[in-house]
Design a protein around this motif. Structure first.
Motif, PDB file in Angstrom:
ATOM      1  N   THR A 148       0.860  -1.172   0.000  1.00  0.00           N
ATOM      2  CA  THR A 148       0.000   0.000   0.000  1.00  0.00           C
ATOM      3  C   THR A 148       0.901   1.228   0.000  1.00  0.00           C
ATOM      4  O   THR A 148       1.691   1.406   0.925  1.00  0.00           O
ATOM      5  CB  THR A 148      -0.885  -0.026   1.258  1.00  0.00           C
ATOM      6  N   ASN A 174       2.048   5.180   0.178  1.00  0.00           N
ATOM      7  CA  ASN A 174       1.666   6.424   0.860  1.00  0.00           C
ATOM      8  C   ASN A 174       2.267   7.665   0.217  1.00  0.00           C
ATOM      9  O   ASN A 174       1.859   8.783   0.529  1.00  0.00           O
ATOM     10  CB  ASN A 174       2.090   6.361   2.329  1.00  0.00           C
ATOM     11  N   LYS A 195      -1.468  12.652   1.019  1.00  0.00           N
ATOM     12  CA  LYS A 195      -1.261  11.692  -0.085  1.00  0.00           C
ATOM     13  C   LYS A 195      -2.400  11.767  -1.094  1.00  0.00           C
ATOM     14  O   LYS A 195      -2.177  11.565  -2.293  1.00  0.00           O
ATOM     15  CB  LYS A 195      -1.036  10.262   0.437  1.00  0.00           C
ATOM     16  N   ARG A 226      -1.870  -2.947  -9.604  1.00  0.00           N
ATOM     17  CA  ARG A 226      -0.532  -3.539  -9.449  1.00  0.00           C
ATOM     18  C   ARG A 226      -0.094  -4.213 -10.752  1.00  0.00           C
ATOM     19  O   ARG A 226       1.090  -4.160 -11.112  1.00  0.00           O
ATOM     20  CB  ARG A 226      -0.553  -4.557  -8.309  1.00  0.00           C
ATOM     21  N   PRO A 228      -5.274   2.219  -1.051  1.00  0.00           N
ATOM     22  CA  PRO A 228      -6.701   2.208  -0.722  1.00  0.00           C
ATOM     23  C   PRO A 228      -6.951   2.839   0.637  1.00  0.00           C
ATOM     24  O   PRO A 228      -6.155   2.663   1.567  1.00  0.00           O
ATOM     25  CB  PRO A 228      -7.055   0.713  -0.700  1.00  0.00           C
ATOM     26  N   ARG A 261       6.987  -4.397   5.813  1.00  0.00           N
ATOM     27  CA  ARG A 261       5.800  -5.252   5.726  1.00  0.00           C
ATOM     28  C   ARG A 261       5.293  -5.617   7.113  1.00  0.00           C
ATOM     29  O   ARG A 261       6.067  -6.032   7.986  1.00  0.00           O
ATOM     30  CB  ARG A 261       6.166  -6.525   4.967  1.00  0.00           C
ATOM     31  N   LEU A 262       4.028  -5.470   7.332  1.00  0.00           N
ATOM     32  CA  LEU A 262       3.418  -5.883   8.598  1.00  0.00           C
ATOM     33  C   LEU A 262       3.218  -7.397   8.593  1.00  0.00           C
ATOM     34  O   LEU A 262       3.139  -8.007   7.526  1.00  0.00           O
ATOM     35  CB  LEU A 262       2.067  -5.180   8.776  1.00  0.00           C
TER      36      LEU A 262
HETATM   37  C1  LIG Z   1     -10.160  -1.150   2.639  1.00  0.00           C
HETATM   38  C2  LIG Z   1      -8.862  -0.522   3.076  1.00  0.00           C
HETATM   39  C3  LIG Z   1      -8.885   0.671   3.767  1.00  0.00           C
HETATM   40  C4  LIG Z   1      -7.702   1.294   4.151  1.00  0.00           C
HETATM   41  N1  LIG Z   1      -7.756   2.534   4.721  1.00  0.00           N
HETATM   42  C5  LIG Z   1      -6.606   3.212   4.924  1.00  0.00           C
HETATM   43  C6  LIG Z   1      -6.627   4.568   5.328  1.00  0.00           C
HETATM   44  O1  LIG Z   1      -7.682   5.191   5.486  1.00  0.00           O
HETATM   45  N2  LIG Z   1      -5.439   5.195   5.527  1.00  0.00           N
HETATM   46  C7  LIG Z   1      -4.240   4.562   5.327  1.00  0.00           C
HETATM   47  O2  LIG Z   1      -3.201   5.183   5.502  1.00  0.00           O
HETATM   48  N3  LIG Z   1      -4.196   3.255   4.936  1.00  0.00           N
HETATM   49  C8  LIG Z   1      -5.341   2.582   4.705  1.00  0.00           C
HETATM   50  N4  LIG Z   1      -5.303   1.288   4.250  1.00  0.00           N
HETATM   51  C9  LIG Z   1      -3.987   0.635   4.035  1.00  0.00           C
HETATM   52  C10 LIG Z   1      -3.725  -0.524   5.013  1.00  0.00           C
HETATM   53  O3  LIG Z   1      -3.370  -0.030   6.266  1.00  0.00           O
HETATM   54  C11 LIG Z   1      -2.632  -1.419   4.395  1.00  0.00           C
HETATM   55  O4  LIG Z   1      -3.148  -1.984   3.218  1.00  0.00           O
HETATM   56  C12 LIG Z   1      -2.177  -2.529   5.317  1.00  0.00           C
HETATM   57  O5  LIG Z   1      -1.590  -2.020   6.461  1.00  0.00           O
HETATM   58  C13 LIG Z   1      -1.196  -3.456   4.610  1.00  0.00           C
HETATM   59  O6  LIG Z   1      -0.064  -2.754   4.192  1.00  0.00           O
HETATM   60  P1  LIG Z   1       0.835  -3.305   2.992  1.00  0.00           P
HETATM   61  O7  LIG Z   1      -0.034  -3.339   1.776  1.00  0.00           O
HETATM   62  O8  LIG Z   1       1.950  -2.323   2.810  1.00  0.00           O
HETATM   63  O9  LIG Z   1       1.323  -4.643   3.340  1.00  0.00           O
HETATM   64  C14 LIG Z   1      -6.461   0.668   3.866  1.00  0.00           C
HETATM   65  C15 LIG Z   1      -6.448  -0.546   3.168  1.00  0.00           C
HETATM   66  C16 LIG Z   1      -7.622  -1.116   2.753  1.00  0.00           C
HETATM   67  C17 LIG Z   1      -7.575  -2.391   1.930  1.00  0.00           C
END
Ligand SMILES: Cc1cc2nc3c(=O)[nH]c(=O)nc-3n(C[C@H](O)[C@H](O)[C@H](O)COP(=O)(O)O)c2cc1C
Length: 196
Positions: free
Chosen positions: A19, A21, A77, A138, A146, A183-184
């Protein structure tokens, strides 16, 4: 080989995908979004109902209207991503069912005559399509961010109507500097899967 997908594609779509930022300012073209949609439209949905609708926030004016509805931590962001997509569920998806499920057009009234049933089905199936959309981003070599941290009523009023429920806002682009944290952890197979 246990998986049919090439290891490089596995990395791109899953293992190395994060994800994001932060983003570079490289634009995301209409052609890229169309190519993404032309993959993810094949996501399965109940009765092929396909309730996902996507609003691309491209203009600076539209971006200015969106950012105040985002949670504070999501604002920078969302303001700086090359492209932002609002993913919404169409609660009137049943109108398309005669086209999308032509061999059983009666489904429209039998299962989806009631608005409550449509809202429930649209939320589930459009969320499933949203997951595919992230994977599609991706597959285009882009990163997705997201977010559900936003005011849904505000986003709905500003960009949608009473028939469309916002599910997710997704920042899209090439990842920028320090785009993600380490990575978490994820749950192990044994914690998640039971076999009966
Ligand atoms: C439905 C959904 C909502 C999320 N909402 C937020 C958000 O509002 N703000 C944010 O910073 N990250 C948000 N995230 C990101 C998640 O925190 C992130 O996908 C998760 O921690 C895994 O991180 P990675 O993809 O780097 O492994 C969201 C992800 C998803 C799928």
């Amino acid at each position: 080989m246990t998986l049919a997908l090439e290891p490089a594609a596995q990395d791109l779509l899953f293992r190395e995908a994060h994800t994001a930022n932060t983003f570079t300012d490289e634009p995301v073209s209409e052609e890229q979004v169309q190519a993404i949609y032309d993959l993810v439209k094949y996501a399965p949905t109940a009765f092929n109902q396909s309730p996902l609708r996507i609003v691309l926030v491209r203009s600076a004016e539209a971006r200015e209207r969106l950012v105040p509805h985002m949670a504070e931590g999501n604002q920078p962001k969302t303001a700086s991503a090359p492209l932002v997509a609002i993913l919404a569920a169409d609660n009137e998806f049943h109108e398309e069912l005669p086209t999308l499920f032509p061999h059983a057009p009666q489904i429209k009234d039998i299962f989806f005559g009631e608005r409550g049933n449509r809202e429930q089905a649209a939320a589930l199936n459009a969320s499933l399509q949203a997951g595919y959309f992230i994977v599609g981003v991706r597959a285009a070599g882009l990163a997705a961010g997201p977010m559900t941290g936003f005011d849904p009523a505000g986003v709905q009023k500003e960009f949608l109507d009473d028939d469309h429920t916002p599910l997710m806002v997704v920042n899209i682009g090439k990842p920028g500097e320090d785009a993600w944290k380490a990575r978490l952890p994820r749950l192990d197979y044994e914690q998640v899967v039971t076999t009966v």
